[in-house]
Design a protein around this motif. Structure first.
Motif, PDB file in Angstrom:
ATOM      1  N   ASP A 181       0.817  -1.214   0.000  1.00  0.00           N
ATOM      2  CA  ASP A 181       0.000   0.000   0.000  1.00  0.00           C
ATOM      3  C   ASP A 181       0.852   1.265   0.000  1.00  0.00           C
ATOM      4  O   ASP A 181       0.354   2.356  -0.298  1.00  0.00           O
ATOM      5  N   LEU A 182       2.133   1.136   0.359  1.00  0.00           N
ATOM      6  CA  LEU A 182       3.017   2.303   0.466  1.00  0.00           C
ATOM      7  C   LEU A 182       3.912   2.465  -0.761  1.00  0.00           C
ATOM      8  O   LEU A 182       4.829   3.278  -0.754  1.00  0.00           O
ATOM      9  N   ARG A 183       3.620   1.724  -1.845  1.00  0.00           N
ATOM     10  CA  ARG A 183       4.478   1.712  -3.022  1.00  0.00           C
ATOM     11  C   ARG A 183       4.644   3.104  -3.643  1.00  0.00           C
ATOM     12  O   ARG A 183       5.709   3.435  -4.150  1.00  0.00           O
ATOM     13  N   ASP A 184       3.613   3.913  -3.598  1.00  0.00           N
ATOM     14  CA  ASP A 184       3.655   5.239  -4.232  1.00  0.00           C
ATOM     15  C   ASP A 184       4.043   6.352  -3.272  1.00  0.00           C
ATOM     16  O   ASP A 184       3.913   7.537  -3.605  1.00  0.00           O
ATOM     17  N   GLU A 185       4.515   6.000  -2.089  1.00  0.00           N
ATOM     18  CA  GLU A 185       4.824   6.998  -1.063  1.00  0.00           C
ATOM     19  C   GLU A 185       6.324   7.253  -0.945  1.00  0.00           C
ATOM     20  O   GLU A 185       7.155   6.433  -1.364  1.00  0.00           O
ATOM     21  N   THR A 186       6.657   8.380  -0.336  1.00  0.00           N
ATOM     22  CA  THR A 186       8.024   8.664   0.110  1.00  0.00           C
ATOM     23  C   THR A 186       8.108   8.294   1.581  1.00  0.00           C
ATOM     24  O   THR A 186       7.272   8.743   2.386  1.00  0.00           O
ATOM     25  N   ILE A 187       9.084   7.500   1.939  1.00  0.00           N
ATOM     26  CA  ILE A 187       9.204   7.001   3.310  1.00  0.00           C
ATOM     27  C   ILE A 187      10.257   7.807   4.062  1.00  0.00           C
ATOM     28  O   ILE A 187      11.407   7.923   3.622  1.00  0.00           O
ATOM     29  N   ALA A 188       9.869   8.368   5.195  1.00  0.00           N
ATOM     30  CA  ALA A 188      10.800   9.098   6.054  1.00  0.00           C
ATOM     31  C   ALA A 188      11.481   8.132   7.011  1.00  0.00           C
ATOM     32  O   ALA A 188      10.830   7.263   7.595  1.00  0.00           O
ATOM     33  N   MET A 189      12.792   8.287   7.163  1.00  0.00           N
ATOM     34  CA  MET A 189      13.554   7.468   8.097  1.00  0.00           C
ATOM     35  C   MET A 189      14.367   8.382   9.015  1.00  0.00           C
ATOM     36  O   MET A 189      14.626   9.538   8.672  1.00  0.00           O
ATOM     37  N   VAL A 190      14.762   7.858  10.164  1.00  0.00           N
ATOM     38  CA  VAL A 190      15.548   8.625  11.128  1.00  0.00           C
ATOM     39  C   VAL A 190      16.978   8.117  11.095  1.00  0.00           C
ATOM     40  O   VAL A 190      17.234   6.930  11.337  1.00  0.00           O
ATOM     41  N   ASP A 191      17.910   9.014  10.807  1.00  0.00           N
ATOM     42  CA  ASP A 191      19.312   8.634  10.631  1.00  0.00           C
ATOM     43  C   ASP A 191      20.073   8.785  11.939  1.00  0.00           C
ATOM     44  O   ASP A 191      20.844   9.721  12.131  1.00  0.00           O
ATOM     45  N   PHE A 211      13.008   7.364  -0.506  1.00  0.00           N
ATOM     46  CA  PHE A 211      13.266   7.402   0.931  1.00  0.00           C
ATOM     47  C   PHE A 211      13.964   8.723   1.249  1.00  0.00           C
ATOM     48  O   PHE A 211      14.772   9.215   0.454  1.00  0.00           O
ATOM     49  N   VAL A 212      13.665   9.284   2.402  1.00  0.00           N
ATOM     50  CA  VAL A 212      14.281  10.543   2.804  1.00  0.00           C
ATOM     51  C   VAL A 212      14.732  10.411   4.251  1.00  0.00           C
ATOM     52  O   VAL A 212      14.035   9.827   5.086  1.00  0.00           O
ATOM     53  N   GLN A 213      15.924  10.926   4.550  1.00  0.00           N
ATOM     54  CA  GLN A 213      16.489  10.832   5.894  1.00  0.00           C
ATOM     55  C   GLN A 213      16.175  12.087   6.707  1.00  0.00           C
ATOM     56  O   GLN A 213      16.208  13.202   6.176  1.00  0.00           O
ATOM     57  N   THR A 214      15.875  11.882   7.995  1.00  0.00           N
ATOM     58  CA  THR A 214      15.767  12.986   8.945  1.00  0.00           C
ATOM     59  C   THR A 214      16.778  12.731  10.058  1.00  0.00           C
ATOM     60  O   THR A 214      17.249  11.607  10.240  1.00  0.00           O
ATOM     61  N   HIS A 215      17.100  13.779  10.819  1.00  0.00           N
ATOM     62  CA  HIS A 215      18.171  13.662  11.810  1.00  0.00           C
ATOM     63  C   HIS A 215      17.698  13.202  13.179  1.00  0.00           C
ATOM     64  O   HIS A 215      18.501  12.718  13.987  1.00  0.00           O
ATOM     65  N   ASN A 216      16.425  13.355  13.478  1.00  0.00           N
ATOM     66  CA  ASN A 216      15.912  12.953  14.787  1.00  0.00           C
ATOM     67  C   ASN A 216      14.403  12.756  14.703  1.00  0.00           C
ATOM     68  O   ASN A 216      13.775  13.055  13.680  1.00  0.00           O
ATOM     69  N   ILE A 217      13.830  12.252  15.774  1.00  0.00           N
ATOM     70  CA  ILE A 217      12.408  11.911  15.776  1.00  0.00           C
ATOM     71  C   ILE A 217      11.522  13.137  15.630  1.00  0.00           C
ATOM     72  O   ILE A 217      10.438  13.074  15.038  1.00  0.00           O
ATOM     73  N   ASP A 218      11.970  14.287  16.105  1.00  0.00           N
ATOM     74  CA  ASP A 218      11.171  15.508  15.979  1.00  0.00           C
ATOM     75  C   ASP A 218      11.081  15.946  14.518  1.00  0.00           C
ATOM     76  O   ASP A 218       9.999  16.301  14.030  1.00  0.00           O
ATOM     77  N   GLU A 219      12.220  15.931  13.807  1.00  0.00           N
ATOM     78  CA  GLU A 219      12.199  16.247  12.373  1.00  0.00           C
ATOM     79  C   GLU A 219      11.323  15.256  11.616  1.00  0.00           C
ATOM     80  O   GLU A 219      10.603  15.624  10.679  1.00  0.00           O
ATOM     81  N   TRP A 220      11.412  13.999  12.000  1.00  0.00           N
ATOM     82  CA  TRP A 220      10.644  12.930  11.349  1.00  0.00           C
ATOM     83  C   TRP A 220       9.148  13.194  11.452  1.00  0.00           C
ATOM     84  O   TRP A 220       8.422  13.163  10.454  1.00  0.00           O
ATOM     85  N   PHE A 221       8.668  13.486  12.669  1.00  0.00           N
ATOM     86  CA  PHE A 221       7.250  13.772  12.864  1.00  0.00           C
ATOM     87  C   PHE A 221       6.825  15.029  12.108  1.00  0.00           C
ATOM     88  O   PHE A 221       5.748  15.078  11.511  1.00  0.00           O
ATOM     89  N   THR A 222       7.667  16.055  12.129  1.00  0.00           N
ATOM     90  CA  THR A 222       7.315  17.309  11.454  1.00  0.00           C
ATOM     91  C   THR A 222       7.168  17.103   9.953  1.00  0.00           C
ATOM     92  O   THR A 222       6.218  17.608   9.331  1.00  0.00           O
ATOM     93  N   GLY A 228       5.047  15.664   3.807  1.00  0.00           N
ATOM     94  CA  GLY A 228       6.212  15.425   2.974  1.00  0.00           C
ATOM     95  C   GLY A 228       6.608  13.975   2.841  1.00  0.00           C
ATOM     96  O   GLY A 228       7.430  13.634   1.993  1.00  0.00           O
ATOM     97  N   ALA A 229       6.042  13.100   3.666  1.00  0.00           N
ATOM     98  CA  ALA A 229       6.403  11.686   3.630  1.00  0.00           C
ATOM     99  C   ALA A 229       5.465  10.922   4.562  1.00  0.00           C
ATOM    100  O   ALA A 229       4.614  11.523   5.239  1.00  0.00           O
ATOM    101  N   VAL A 230       5.631   9.605   4.581  1.00  0.00           N
ATOM    102  CA  VAL A 230       4.985   8.767   5.582  1.00  0.00           C
ATOM    103  C   VAL A 230       6.085   7.976   6.271  1.00  0.00           C
ATOM    104  O   VAL A 230       7.231   7.952   5.814  1.00  0.00           O
ATOM    105  N   GLY A 231       5.752   7.320   7.367  1.00  0.00           N
ATOM    106  CA  GLY A 231       6.772   6.582   8.097  1.00  0.00           C
ATOM    107  C   GLY A 231       6.290   5.220   8.538  1.00  0.00           C
ATOM    108  O   GLY A 231       5.079   4.946   8.531  1.00  0.00           O
TER     109      GLY A 231
END
Length: 288
Positions: A181-191, A211-222, A228-231
């Motif tokens: 179901d997430l095939r068409d999505e951009t996935i946010a990850m925490v680096d 896939f897109v990287q974020t630096h911490n959980i706060d950036e990820w949620f924002t 901008g993405a799903v997780g």
């Protein structure tokens, strides 16, 4: 060899901060004074403890060994001082981005009932061991296994995964989702080195578009809340973080995530075994 507590505290602070500037601020002393203290320690130990070849300081192998002993010595001194003052040092439980999920509050309540004389403090620390190897906590809750032979690691339970979506996303209305179901999505990850979601979670034929990287959980949620993405995350994230801009939907067809309790083999707090045993009982009994 005349090594003082100030020398040990200097090394522990440098290991925690990674820079002389940060460590000096942590100890509320000047940078030259901290550098002199480190040189004194290395002279008295007779070994280089800190690698200075880069701007970000790192412990040498000898420094890693000495650091582990220093953390234990400082913890023992703090315990002795607390006992002398009839006020036990708090037991510190660390986590990176989620504690024990739905079991967190029951554990804290059970600890307060069983050991009212020993405070249990919970700390979020953004590093691979939730501050455990830096001496900032006594026990850590992790969802990845740290590669450190000085630590004891125990799986305490397994957690299902959730898809995290912007509140207005069409998939947020579904009762459950699968990876396809997430095939068409951009996935946010925490680096942070502690992520439980990676591209390898998906079979090649259903891998998301980006896939897109974020630096911490706060950036990820924002990022997710802004559309901008799903997780994808373990269920414990929903219990630790209450973000009004996202929705959590169960994810099916994937293995659950193991949740680990981790603590030093050389205990930094004598009540650590009591916390581990109580956590086992609380998890076995389910959330209350």
């Amino acid at each position: 060899m005349d090594v003082e507590l100030r020398h040990l505290r200097a090394l522990v602070a440098i290991a925690a901060e990674g820079t002389i500037t940060g460590a000096a601020a942590r100890l509320r002393m000047t940078q030259p004074a901290l550098s002199r203290t480190l040189r004194q320690l290395e002279q008295r130990v007779g070994a280089h403890l800190v690698e200075r070849s880069t701007r970000h300081l790192r412990l040498t192998p000898a420094g890693e060994v000495f650091h582990g002993r220093a953390v234990n010595i400082l913890a023992a001194v703090d315990d002795a001082l607390a006992e002398a003052a009839a006020s036990p040092r708090p037991l510190r439980l660390g986590y990176v981005w989620a504690a024990l999920g739905e079991h967190t509050t029951p554990l804290l309540r059970a600890w307060r009932e069983a050991y009212p004389q020993v405070p249990l403090h919970v700390h979020r620390v953004d590093d691979q061991t939730a501050g455990l190897t830096r001496g900032e906590v006594d026990v850590a809750v992790l969802r990845t296994v740290p590669g450190d032979e000085r630590l004891h690691v125990e799986v305490i339970y397994h957690e299902p995964r959730r898809v995290v979506l912007p509140a207005g996303h069409p998939l947020a209305r579904q009762r459950e989702l699968d990876l396809a179901d997430l095939r068409d999505e951009t996935i946010a990850m925490v680096d942070t080195g502690t992520a439980t979601t990676s591209p390898q979670l998906w079979p090649e034929q259903t891998r998301p578009r980006a896939f897109v990287q974020t630096h911490n959980i706060d950036e990820w949620f924002t990022l997710i809340a802004a559309g901008g993405a799903v997780g994808v995350t373990p269920a414990g994230t929903a219990h630790t973080h209450n973000h009004p801009g996202v929705r959590f939907v169960p994810l099916t067809g994937v293995a659950p995530v193991p949740v680990y309790l981790v603590w030093p083999k050389r205990l930094s707090h004598r009540r650590t075994p009591d916390l581990v045993e109580l956590a086992r009982r609380v998890v076995a009994g389910g959330p209350r």
